[in-house]
Design an enzyme around this catalytic site. Structure first.
Site, PDB file in Angstrom:
ATOM      1  CG  ASP A  79     -13.617  78.342  -5.288  1.00  9.75           C
ATOM      2  OD1 ASP A  79     -13.052  77.840  -4.299  1.00  9.75           O
ATOM      3  OD2 ASP A  79     -14.707  78.932  -5.215  1.00  9.75           O
TER       4      ASP A  79
ATOM      5  NE  ARG B  44     -12.261  73.940  -1.164  1.00  8.02           N
ATOM      6  CZ  ARG B  44     -12.605  75.170  -1.568  1.00  8.02           C
ATOM      7  NH1 ARG B  44     -12.992  75.393  -2.802  1.00  8.02           N
ATOM      8  NH2 ARG B  44     -12.539  76.171  -0.727  1.00  8.02           N
TER       9      ARG B  44
END
Ligand code: FDA
Length: 303
Positions: free
Chosen positions: A123, A179
């Site tokens: 992340d 992402r």
């Protein structure tokens, strides 16, 4: 104003009350809760990415404990044959305390996932972490080119340049895996786009860059406008289904998620779980008071 007020008041409300809205966005406290939610999602043709809640730590012993839990999560989810992969935040492994120790913990987790043919997504946290998280990804990519990915935030002014640098780093025949999201943290205007439409435009430019350079992308958004524009880009450039997926957070816009799945696109849901749900929920709210409006809604609207 109301959003800010609610966001600031929530940490002082009883935990049970906070759980009433948080449970919509968090799979539960135990690993078995996350497994149950994942099985349900899998049965609806939705893949998952599992996230153990927790962020900045104060002590490196917590980093070691988090690593051990992630290794157990990987073993358990693979044993249960869950169709999914894993997401983690480097600050949970000591990024802000000791970069090398943090790297070694994440490396161990990625190596463990790779041994099982699985995948770990790093992340992206707030701007103080961006350079270090890019470095961790680059180092791991060299060793595990098919088992690790990173998140890019379209609201950061630097992102376009970072993406070009990645392409130069990995070459045209690469297995880079990103992402793409808007970005959740509150960042200064000097380094980030603030206007909603401006963020959307940059999101779409970054997405087109990734798709046209054949870089795998997780299109992570609940914004219907972006989802429809993404459909257009996929069609315009005739992008193979092997090169992208859509991603959403657990509990958010399930009807939009269903529509995307019914159109035959790959979908993955981010499933957070763990004991840290309370601090996670309240911190997220403080970072992004706009979310408070969804919480107020959750008090009134069931299901
Ligand atoms: P936007 O915020 O405009 O939301 C679009 C619509 O979605 C809203 O109008 C509303 O209908 C609905 N919605 C949004 N939030 C909701 C809520 N809480 N409750 C109910 N409805 C809601 N960020 C980051 O900085 N680093 C990261 O690593 C990640 N990782 C990540 C993974 C995945 C799978 C997703 C989907 C998102 C992230 N994010 C993230 C968060 C991301 O940056 C962004 O903040 C949120 O996705 C919200 O942006 P949207 O594109 O959804 O648009």
């Amino acid at each position: 104003m109301i959003n800010k007020l609610v966001a600031n008041t929530l940490p002082h409300m009883p935990k049970k009350l906070i759980w009433l809205f948080s449970k919509r966005y968090i799979a539960g406290v135990e690993m078995k809760d996350a497994i149950n939610v994942s099985e349900k999602l899998n049965s609806n043709k939705v893949k998952v990415t599992i996230d153990l809640l927790g962020e900045f730590i104060k002590d490196l012993s917590e980093a070691e404990a988090n690593k051990i839990t992630y290794l157990q999560i990987i073993d358990e989810f693979i044993a249960q044959k869950i169709d999914g992969n894993f997401s983690l935040k480097p600050s949970m492994f000591g990024l802000l305390l000791d970069k090398e120790i943090c790297f070694n913990h994440i490396r161990e987790i990625v190596a463990h996932a790779a041994k099982h043919g699985s995948f770990v997504r790093i992340d992206m946290e707030d701007s103080q972490c961006v350079d270090d998280e890019i470095n961790i990804y680059k180092r791991l990519y060299k060793e595990f080119p098919n088992n690790v990915g990173l998140v890019m935030q379209a609201y950061l002014r630097r992102t376009k340049n970072d993406l070009q640098n990645f392409l130069d780093f990995a070459g045209e025949e690469n297995t880079l895996n990103f992402r793409l999201c808007k970005g959740i943290y509150i960042e200064p205007k000097s380094i980030s786009f603030k206007d909603r439409q401006e963020v959307r435009e940059h999101y779409l430019e970054d997405l087109e860059f990734l798709l046209t350079n054949k870089i795998y992308v997780g299109i992570a958004t609940h914004d219907k406008y972006l989802v429809e524009k993404a459909f257009e880009l996929i069609e315009k450039h005739n992008i193979s289904k092997e090169k992208y997926e859509f991603q959403m957070l657990y509990g958010i816009t399930p009807s939009l998620r269903k529509m995307i799945v019914e159109k035959g696109h790959k979908m993955r849901v981010y499933v957070p779980y763990g004991e840290e749900w309370f601090s996670y929920s309240t911190r997220r709210l403080k970072e992004n008071p706009k979310m408070a409006q969804h919480i107020i809604k959750a008090f009134f609207v069931r299901g």
